[in-house]
Design a protein around this motif. Structure first.
Motif, PDB file in Angstrom:
ATOM      1  N   THR A   1       0.844  -1.205   0.000  1.00 51.92           N
ATOM      2  CA  THR A   1       0.000   0.000   0.000  1.00 51.92           C
ATOM      3  C   THR A   1       0.869   1.242   0.000  1.00 51.92           C
ATOM      4  O   THR A   1       0.616   2.190  -0.755  1.00 51.92           O
ATOM      5  CB  THR A   1      -0.907  -0.021   1.259  1.00 51.92           C
ATOM      6  OG1 THR A   1      -1.550  -1.287   1.329  1.00 51.92           O
ATOM      7  CG2 THR A   1      -1.943   1.069   1.198  1.00 51.92           C
ATOM      8  N   THR A   2       1.928   1.207   0.816  1.00 56.65           N
ATOM      9  CA  THR A   2       2.809   2.386   0.896  1.00 56.65           C
ATOM     10  C   THR A   2       3.468   2.648  -0.449  1.00 56.65           C
ATOM     11  O   THR A   2       3.562   3.793  -0.898  1.00 56.65           O
ATOM     12  CB  THR A   2       3.887   2.136   1.979  1.00 56.65           C
ATOM     13  OG1 THR A   2       3.245   1.655   3.152  1.00 56.65           O
ATOM     14  CG2 THR A   2       4.659   3.399   2.278  1.00 56.65           C
ATOM     15  N   VAL A   3       3.863   1.553  -1.114  1.00 57.54           N
ATOM     16  CA  VAL A   3       4.514   1.703  -2.425  1.00 57.54           C
ATOM     17  C   VAL A   3       3.543   2.370  -3.414  1.00 57.54           C
ATOM     18  O   VAL A   3       3.894   3.311  -4.116  1.00 57.54           O
ATOM     19  CB  VAL A   3       4.959   0.314  -2.967  1.00 57.54           C
ATOM     20  CG1 VAL A   3       5.387   0.422  -4.431  1.00 57.54           C
ATOM     21  CG2 VAL A   3       6.091  -0.232  -2.108  1.00 57.54           C
ATOM     22  N   ILE A   4       2.277   1.913  -3.397  1.00 54.53           N
ATOM     23  CA  ILE A   4       1.275   2.494  -4.307  1.00 54.53           C
ATOM     24  C   ILE A   4       1.065   3.978  -3.996  1.00 54.53           C
ATOM     25  O   ILE A   4       1.004   4.819  -4.894  1.00 54.53           O
ATOM     26  CB  ILE A   4      -0.048   1.696  -4.217  1.00 54.53           C
ATOM     27  CG1 ILE A   4       0.144   0.351  -4.917  1.00 54.53           C
ATOM     28  CG2 ILE A   4      -1.212   2.463  -4.857  1.00 54.53           C
ATOM     29  CD1 ILE A   4      -1.051  -0.559  -4.919  1.00 54.53           C
ATOM     30  N   GLY A   5       1.047   4.295  -2.700  1.00 53.33           N
ATOM     31  CA  GLY A   5       0.901   5.702  -2.320  1.00 53.33           C
ATOM     32  C   GLY A   5       2.067   6.542  -2.782  1.00 53.33           C
ATOM     33  O   GLY A   5       1.891   7.651  -3.309  1.00 53.33           O
TER      34      GLY A   5
END
Lengths: 90, 90
Positions: free
Chosen positions: B2-6
């Motif tokens: 999720t952090t990577v997508i953000g």
């Protein structure tokens, strides 16, 4: 106070694309608009919406789905004009 | 994940304004660009940067200060051309 600033910021940065979408739909003019910008920006907004779903943050989902609609409209008209221009100059 | 997508979403939606800034600086063409959009968008990004400072979120500060630079460049050239056009049609 901070939350209010965040909400106003989200509202302004989302709604700002509405006048640009209206302008390209009504004037069909996209000369100065960068196709590369809207291609990258649309992907970014798509990922923001995905991020909003994954973290279950409704404001992030709503803001980015709305922006996505405007961005796709602007991207479509800009792409259409770029294709027309290419066919014309072949 | 999720952090990577953000992070990728933040990177794309920030960097996307660079090709538009380059295009207006090099071509001086802003016909299709909505002055209203960039006026509202610039305020929104300014508030996002302020929100980032108030909540001490470095990524929010960095992304929006960078976007603010590009937005101000695009806003300036678009405003300049609108003023020129107004003087010409007086």
């Amino acid at each position: 106070m901070t939350t209010v600033i965040g909400l106003v910021a989200a509202f302004l940065s989302t709604i700002s694309f509405l006048p640009q979408a209206i302008k390209v739909v009504t004037t069909k003019k996209t000369d100065g608009i960068s196709l590369v910008m809207y291609a990258i920006f649309t992907m970014g907004v798509l990922l923001w919406a995905l991020y909003g779903f994954m973290t279950m943050q409704l404001p992030v989902i709503i803001a980015n789905v709305i922006t996505l609609v405007f961005a796709v409209i602007i991207l479509f008209y800009t792409w259409q004009n770029v294709m027309k221009e290419k066919r014309r100059t072949k």
